[in-house]
Design an enzyme around this catalytic site. Structure first.
Site, PDB file in Angstrom:
ATOM      1  N   ARG A 118       0.842  -1.198   0.000  1.00 13.09           N
ATOM      2  CA  ARG A 118       0.000   0.000   0.000  1.00 13.09           C
ATOM      3  C   ARG A 118       0.878   1.250   0.000  1.00 13.09           C
ATOM      4  O   ARG A 118       1.957   1.259   0.616  1.00 13.09           O
ATOM      5  CB  ARG A 118      -0.867  -0.026   1.264  1.00 13.09           C
TER       6      ARG A 118
ATOM      7  N   THR B 146      -8.941   0.482 -10.405  1.00 12.11           N
ATOM      8  CA  THR B 146      -8.340  -0.731  -9.825  1.00 12.11           C
ATOM      9  C   THR B 146      -8.485  -1.990 -10.696  1.00 12.11           C
ATOM     10  O   THR B 146      -9.271  -2.027 -11.623  1.00 12.11           O
ATOM     11  CB  THR B 146      -8.945  -0.966  -8.407  1.00 12.11           C
TER      12      THR B 146
ATOM     13  N   GLU C  96      -5.949   3.957  -7.498  1.00 13.48           N
ATOM     14  CA  GLU C  96      -7.102   4.570  -6.823  1.00 13.48           C
ATOM     15  C   GLU C  96      -8.137   5.083  -7.823  1.00 13.48           C
ATOM     16  O   GLU C  96      -8.919   4.311  -8.328  1.00 13.48           O
ATOM     17  CB  GLU C  96      -6.671   5.686  -5.859  1.00 13.48           C
TER      18      GLU C  96
ATOM     19  N   ASP D  33      -7.749   8.199  -0.138  1.00 14.80           N
ATOM     20  CA  ASP D  33      -8.466   7.139   0.589  1.00 14.80           C
ATOM     21  C   ASP D  33      -8.434   7.386   2.102  1.00 14.80           C
ATOM     22  O   ASP D  33      -9.081   6.671   2.866  1.00 14.80           O
ATOM     23  CB  ASP D  33      -7.876   5.752   0.281  1.00 14.80           C
TER      24      ASP D  33
ATOM     25  N   SER E  27      -7.897   0.881   2.866  1.00 13.13           N
ATOM     26  CA  SER E  27      -8.344   0.402   1.554  1.00 13.13           C
ATOM     27  C   SER E  27      -9.585  -0.468   1.724  1.00 13.13           C
ATOM     28  O   SER E  27      -9.971  -0.816   2.847  1.00 13.13           O
ATOM     29  CB  SER E  27      -7.213  -0.430   0.952  1.00 13.13           C
ATOM     30  N   SER E  28     -10.189  -0.802   0.591  1.00 14.73           N
ATOM     31  CA  SER E  28     -11.273  -1.794   0.597  1.00 14.73           C
ATOM     32  C   SER E  28     -10.878  -3.018  -0.202  1.00 14.73           C
ATOM     33  O   SER E  28     -11.679  -3.937  -0.386  1.00 14.73           O
ATOM     34  CB  SER E  28     -12.528  -1.215  -0.042  1.00 14.73           C
TER      35      SER E  28
ATOM     36  N   GLY F 261     -13.505  -1.855  -7.399  1.00 13.06           N
ATOM     37  CA  GLY F 261     -14.851  -1.316  -7.149  1.00 13.06           C
ATOM     38  C   GLY F 261     -14.962  -0.414  -5.939  1.00 13.06           C
ATOM     39  O   GLY F 261     -16.045  -0.258  -5.393  1.00 13.06           O
ATOM     40  N   GLY F 262     -13.838   0.172  -5.475  1.00  5.69           N
ATOM     41  CA  GLY F 262     -13.910   1.039  -4.294  1.00  5.69           C
ATOM     42  C   GLY F 262     -14.452   0.246  -3.129  1.00  5.69           C
ATOM     43  O   GLY F 262     -14.199  -0.957  -3.012  1.00  5.69           O
TER      44      GLY F 262
HETATM   45  N1  GLU Z   1      -8.527   2.905  -3.688  1.00  5.10           N
HETATM   46  C1  GLU Z   1      -9.475   1.897  -3.395  1.00  5.10           C
HETATM   47  C2  GLU Z   1      -8.988   1.011  -2.292  1.00  5.10           C
HETATM   48  O1  GLU Z   1      -7.839   0.882  -2.083  1.00  5.10           O
HETATM   49  C3  GLU Z   1      -9.789   1.056  -4.569  1.00  5.10           C
HETATM   50  C4  GLU Z   1     -10.454   1.844  -5.595  1.00  5.10           C
HETATM   51  C5  GLU Z   1     -11.154   1.005  -6.604  1.00  5.10           C
HETATM   52  O2  GLU Z   1     -11.402  -0.148  -6.438  1.00  5.10           O
HETATM   53  O3  GLU Z   1     -11.467   1.576  -7.612  1.00  5.10           O
HETATM   54  O4  GLU Z   1      -9.764   0.418  -1.639  1.00  5.10           O
END
Ligand code: GLU
Length: 574
Positions: free
Chosen positions: A103, A391, A411, A431, A455-456, A477-478
């Site tokens: 990360r 992502t 991101e 984030d 993060s997710s 997918g955030g």
């Molecule tokens: N930046 C997000 C994360 O680390 C991921 C963004 C995405 O999946 O588009 O969780």
């Protein structure tokens, strides 16, 4: 084979949707008995590079490196060496699972007001994203070098060959890349990206245009020859720092020292049982693993395998379990090197059993409040980080049975929009929660020097009761990543769908707020029924990018998300 329940009177729309779905099912049955290795990735050229390494007898980590390098070139909107990633590695011999944290880190010079304006209000999202202020120290190269040191079979430099060749000879702009270039307002405002991706009249280069990237080829050659050190110490680091600090609109604070101080970290995986299986993921600084496991453990309360897939009942239960997990996520999760995260408490059977009792099947009481997983917990506030989808995720199984599950990200779409050395620089610092404190106290995911933003990303592996690998999965997918992976795991494990069908199954997502149903699918028709259960339903496009592999008794079973451009490739080593 499972199918979706279409509960009300059939209409032509449902019949059409169901026929299309059945067609998909029929073409999706792809358990490949004689195949020894498999890769599922978001772009065919990247998957081919990985497949070639596997065919040469390379390890899953070798293939991951070749794949990631090509993704840097051909899917610059999503991931690359200017970004960060999490990698799960399963060693088939020792049966051990290792997790690597690559990360991004915040520069040492940031302060907690980094995303606030002089009047104390929060910056607007894109004001913060575009330019140097959002760029964290990229972690992908350090992560891959560390994983290669431990688990690589082929020489490091050979793994760059496909990407160097493609960067020199050019690749054809894909439909999705063109679409995203065309609709992005910010990328063309940055000189390096404007020249590379756009025509002189400012229009996006068309799909099918051959794009060469000699700057990136030169960068790859330096890293191929010099290892990760060439990225963090030499000219590449200098170019990154100069680009970030020299951005005239939103200069960042990154220094050469930040670059040389970067470390990829091996961390303990987070694991929990789910029915007869054992599910493992990445721990903090991603919230993905813990939140996914919490939702799964809450779902154990109900007999999911007997509930009709895609029915309002199933969606309601999964939505409530996910919402309960997200309530804790907002309060407790962030970088565990900076805050005390009660991981054990958050995953304990007793705590989650009590949390599950708060759900009200058929009468949604959302939103839920965060729970109290340990008695003495300092006061923490809720965060307001915004996450939007870009992502990439790839899943790899090599012919020795070792596996990689890697989610990788710059991101936002095209990250900070800045380019150095031919690649996109991330905007991962956004984030972090923009506000460092809330009414209830300091926010766990507030920005601090050298900290990693929450993060997710949820690279996941599932094992059977004997510790044998059953599934490799993940998605972009955030913060919706968690819901995409959750649905796919339930569809596969509980509803016995093959990997492709489980991935393609329409999405339903709840992050402790509205219930998102995937537009243009039969699920959208369940809106009235779910609203009657108390859900605030929003029908919308849900752009996952799930790529997974199932290891079954009848062979390897791969799936690539039809919502993106990915493929599954397989073969047997030479
Ligand atoms: N930046 C997000 C994360 O680390 C991921 C963004 C995405 O999946 O588009 O969780």
């Amino acid at each position: 084979m499972a199918a979706f329940s279409l509960l009300q009177v059939p209409s032509w729309r449902r019949v059409l949707a169901l026929s299309l779905f059945c067609l998909l099912l029929a073409t999706a049955l792809r358990a490949e008995a004689d195949q020894k290795f498999m890769i599922a990735a978001a772009n065919p050229l990247a998957a081919e590079a990985g497949r070639d390494m596997l065919a040469r007898g390379g390890s899953a980590v070798d293939a991951a490196i070749a794949t990631q390098m090509v993704l840097t070139l051909v899917e610059p909107q999503s991931s690359g060496i200017g970004g960060g990633a999490f990698l799960l590695y399963f060693d088939s011999e020792t049966k051990e699972l290792e997790t690597f944290d690559g990360r991004e880190t915040a520069p040492a010079a940031v302060t907690e007001t980094h995303f606030l304006k002089s009047d104390g209000s929060r910056k607007k999202f894109y004001e913060a994203v575009v330019g140097g202020g959002s760029v964290g120290v990229p972690g992908v190269v350090a992560l891959l070098a560390k994983a290669h040191q431990d688990h690589g079979k082929l020489p490091w430099k050979d793994l760059f060959e496909p990407a160097i060749k493609l960067a020199e000879e050019g690749f054809l702009i894909s439909q999705r890349l063109h679409y995203l270039l065309d609709r992005d307002k910010y990328l063309k405002t940055k000189a390096a990206a404007a020249t590379y991706f756009y025509n002189v009249d400012g229009t996006a280069k068309l799909e099918g245009t051959r794009l060469k990237n000699p700057a990136l080829a030169a960068t790859f050659k330096k890293i191929a020859e010099g290892g990760a050190g060439a990225f963090y110490y030499g000219e590449i680091a200098k170019a990154i720092v100069e680009t970030v600090r020299g951005d005239n609109q939103n200069p960042g604070l990154l220094t050469l020292e930040d670059m040389t101080n970067y470390n990829a970290i091996k961390r303990k995986p987070v694991c929990a049982p789910y029915r007869t299986h054992h599910v493992c993921g990445m721990g903090p600084p991603t919230s993905g693993g813990i939140t996914l496991l919490q939702a799964l453990r809450i779902l154990e309360t109900w007999d999911m395998p007997t509930i009709n897939p895609g029915s309002a009942e199933a969606i309601d239960l999964i939505a409530q379990a996910s919402a309960l997990a997200f309530a804790d996520r907002g309060k407790y999760l962030g970088d565990g090197d900076f805050i005390d995260i009660p991981i054990k408490g958050l995953l304990s059977e007793e705590y989650l059993g009590a949390r599950a009792k708060l759900a009200k099947p058929g009468e949604s009481p959302l939103p839920f409040q965060a729970g109290t997983p340990v008695k003495k917990q300092g006061s923490l506030g809720l965060d307001n980080a915004i996450e939007l989808p870009s992502t990439s995720h790839f899943s790899i199984l090599d012919s020795m049975g070792n596996a990689v599950s890697m989610t990788t990200s710059v991101e936002n779409v095209f990250g900070s929009r800045l380019m150095a050395g031919g690649f996109i620089l991330n905007n991962q610092l956004t984030d972090f929660s923009f506000s460092p404190t809330s009414e209830d106290g300091p926010v766990a995911n507030r920005i601090e020097p050298n900290k990693r933003p929450r993060s997710s990303m949820s690279p996941t592996m599932v094992f059977d009761g004997d510790g044998n690998l059953e599934m490799i999965i993940g998605s972009p997918g955030g913060s919706r990543i968690i819901g995409y992976v959750l649905k796919t795991i339930i569809a596969s494990l509980d509803w016995n769908m093959d990997m492709q069908t489980a991935i393609a199954m329409p999405h339903f997502i709840n992050r402790n707020g509205s219930l998102d149903l995937e537009a243009d699918t039969p699920l959208a028709d369940l809106q009235p029924e779910l609203e009657a259960m108390g859900h605030d339903v929003k029908v919308r496009t849900l752009n996952s990018g799930l790529h997974g592999i199932r290891i079954t008794d009848s062979g390897l079973d791969g799936g690539a998300d039809p919502r993106r451009e990915g493929v599954v490739l397989s073969g047997s080593a030479e």
